[in-house]
Scaffold this motif. Structure first.
Motif, PDB file in Angstrom:
ATOM      1  N   HIS A  91       0.828  -1.206   0.000  1.00  0.00           N
ATOM      2  CA  HIS A  91       0.000   0.000   0.000  1.00  0.00           C
ATOM      3  C   HIS A  91       0.866   1.261   0.000  1.00  0.00           C
ATOM      4  O   HIS A  91       0.419   2.330  -0.441  1.00  0.00           O
ATOM      5  N   GLU A 190       0.161  -3.210  -9.154  1.00  0.00           N
ATOM      6  CA  GLU A 190      -0.715  -2.146  -8.650  1.00  0.00           C
ATOM      7  C   GLU A 190      -2.183  -2.524  -8.767  1.00  0.00           C
ATOM      8  O   GLU A 190      -2.996  -2.190  -7.900  1.00  0.00           O
ATOM      9  N   ASN A 191      -2.546  -3.227  -9.826  1.00  0.00           N
ATOM     10  CA  ASN A 191      -3.937  -3.598 -10.054  1.00  0.00           C
ATOM     11  C   ASN A 191      -4.459  -4.627  -9.052  1.00  0.00           C
ATOM     12  O   ASN A 191      -5.673  -4.831  -8.939  1.00  0.00           O
ATOM     13  N   ARG A 194      -5.091  -3.483  -3.995  1.00  0.00           N
ATOM     14  CA  ARG A 194      -6.271  -3.125  -3.205  1.00  0.00           C
ATOM     15  C   ARG A 194      -7.006  -4.349  -2.672  1.00  0.00           C
ATOM     16  O   ARG A 194      -7.395  -4.411  -1.505  1.00  0.00           O
ATOM     17  N   GLY A 195      -7.210  -5.353  -3.514  1.00  0.00           N
ATOM     18  CA  GLY A 195      -7.914  -6.559  -3.072  1.00  0.00           C
ATOM     19  C   GLY A 195      -6.999  -7.650  -2.556  1.00  0.00           C
ATOM     20  O   GLY A 195      -7.469  -8.702  -2.138  1.00  0.00           O
ATOM     21  N   LYS A 196      -5.676  -7.399  -2.585  1.00  0.00           N
ATOM     22  CA  LYS A 196      -4.676  -8.374  -2.135  1.00  0.00           C
ATOM     23  C   LYS A 196      -4.792  -9.695  -2.899  1.00  0.00           C
ATOM     24  O   LYS A 196      -4.595 -10.786  -2.339  1.00  0.00           O
TER      25      LYS A 196
END
Length: 252
Positions: A91, A190-191, A194-196
Motif C-alpha cells: 500500500h 498495482e492492479n 487493493r484486493g490483495k
C-alpha cells in the motif's frame, strides 16, 4: 509444461520477527547462521511453513492459484516461483519480501478432505508431529480447506533454483520501491494491491523480480531453521483480531 509464477500478499500482522538458527548462503558460502526471519506466529497456522526439511505452502491464497493446465498454458508445477510479500508495505508502494518459494511438486489432498496428502500420512493426526500441530491440522478445525500442498525445492536439492528467505545486510527483510520495476510489471502489481489478490507472473516478470531481489539480498536463509534454543521468541509481537477471531488461530 512451463511453470507459472505468483506474487502473494501477506497480511503483515501475521508475520512475526523471530529469532532463529539455521543455514544460510553468505557470499555464496553455506554457513551456520543466526538472526531474524519473518514467519507466521507460532501456535497458529504457519503458512508457508519453513521449520521443516521441505517447506510447505497450503492455504493462504493457495486455492486461488492455477493448479491445472488450460490448453497449453502454464500452471503451478515444478519450478514455479511464489514470492511472499507484505500487503501493508505494498500500500506504501514498497515490495517487502519474507519468502521466495520454489515449487518442487504439488501434493494433492484426498477428495472431501479425508486425510492429508499421502506423502505426509505419517503426520496425520499425529500430535507429536510439528507438521501436524503447526500446519496440517488447520483444515480439520475449521480454519482452512486443504486442496493442494506445494512442497519446496531447497538449496540442498538443487543449487541453481531454490527457496530462500531474503535478508538485507542490516538483518531486515529485503524491500524495494515499486518504481524499480518495469511499467508493465508495476502496473500488474498495482492492479492487485487493493484486493490483495495473487499477482500472476510470466517467466519474464519472475526473472525481473528475482534479479532485483538477488541484487539486494546479502543473506539467503536456506533451511535447517530452528527457533533460538528451541524456544518461541517473538520480537515486537502483538495480537490483532482477524474478523471475530484472534490471529493465533490463523490468518484471513
Amino acid at each position: 509444461m512451463q511453470p507459472l509464477h505468483y506474487l502473494i500478499f501477506h497480511p503483515d500482522y501475521a508475520r512475526k520477527k523471530t529469532e532463529v538458527k539455521g543455514k544460510a548462503l553468505i557470499e555464496h558460502q553455506l554457513t551456520d547462521w543466526q538472526g531474524n526471519v519473518w514467519v507466521d506466529e507460532p501456535d497458529g497456522n504457519e503458512d508457508p511453513f519453513v521449520f521443516s526439511e521441505k517447506w510447505l505452502y497450503s492455504y493462504c491464497h493457495a486455492t486461488q492459484l492455477r493448479r491445472s493446465p488450460e490448453s497449453n498454458d502454464a500452471y503451478i508445477t515444478e519450478g514455479s516461483y511464489i514470492f511472499f510479500c507484505s500487503g501493508d508495505a505494498a500500500h506504501k508502494r514498497t515490495i517487502q519480501l519474507d519468502t521466495v518459494f520454489v515449487v518442487d511438486h504439488a501434493a494433492k489432498w484426498p477428495d472431501k478432505q479425508q486425510g492429508i496428502p499421502k506423502e505426509f500420512k505419517q503426520d496425520y493426526q499425529n500430535n507429536k508431529s510439528s507438521l501436524w500441530e503447526r500446519h496440517f491440522k488447520y483444515p480439520f478445525i475449521g480454519q482452512h480447506t486443504g486442496k493442494y500442498t506445494y512442497v519446496s525445492r531447497q538449496w540442498f536439492d538443487r543449487k541453481d533454483e531454490y527457496s530462500f528467505l531474503p535478508i538485507f545486510d542490516d538483518g531486515d527483510r529485503v524491500k524495494f520501491d515499486l518504481e524499480l520495476l518495469t511499467s508493465e510489471l508495476k502496473s500488474k502489481i498495482e492492479n492487485k494491491i487493493r484486493g490483495k489478490y495473487p499477482v500472476m507472473l510470466s517467466e519474464e516478470h519472475k526473472t525481473e523480480l528475482l534479479k532485483i531481489i538477488l541484487s539486494l539480498t546479502s543473506i539467503q536463509v536456506v533451511g535447517n531453521l530452528k527457533r533460538q534454543d528451541d524456544n518461541i521468541n517473538i520480537i515486537d509481537s502483538y495480537i490483532t483480531g482477524c474478523g471475530a477471531k484472534s490471529v493465533r488461530m490463523g490468518k484471513c
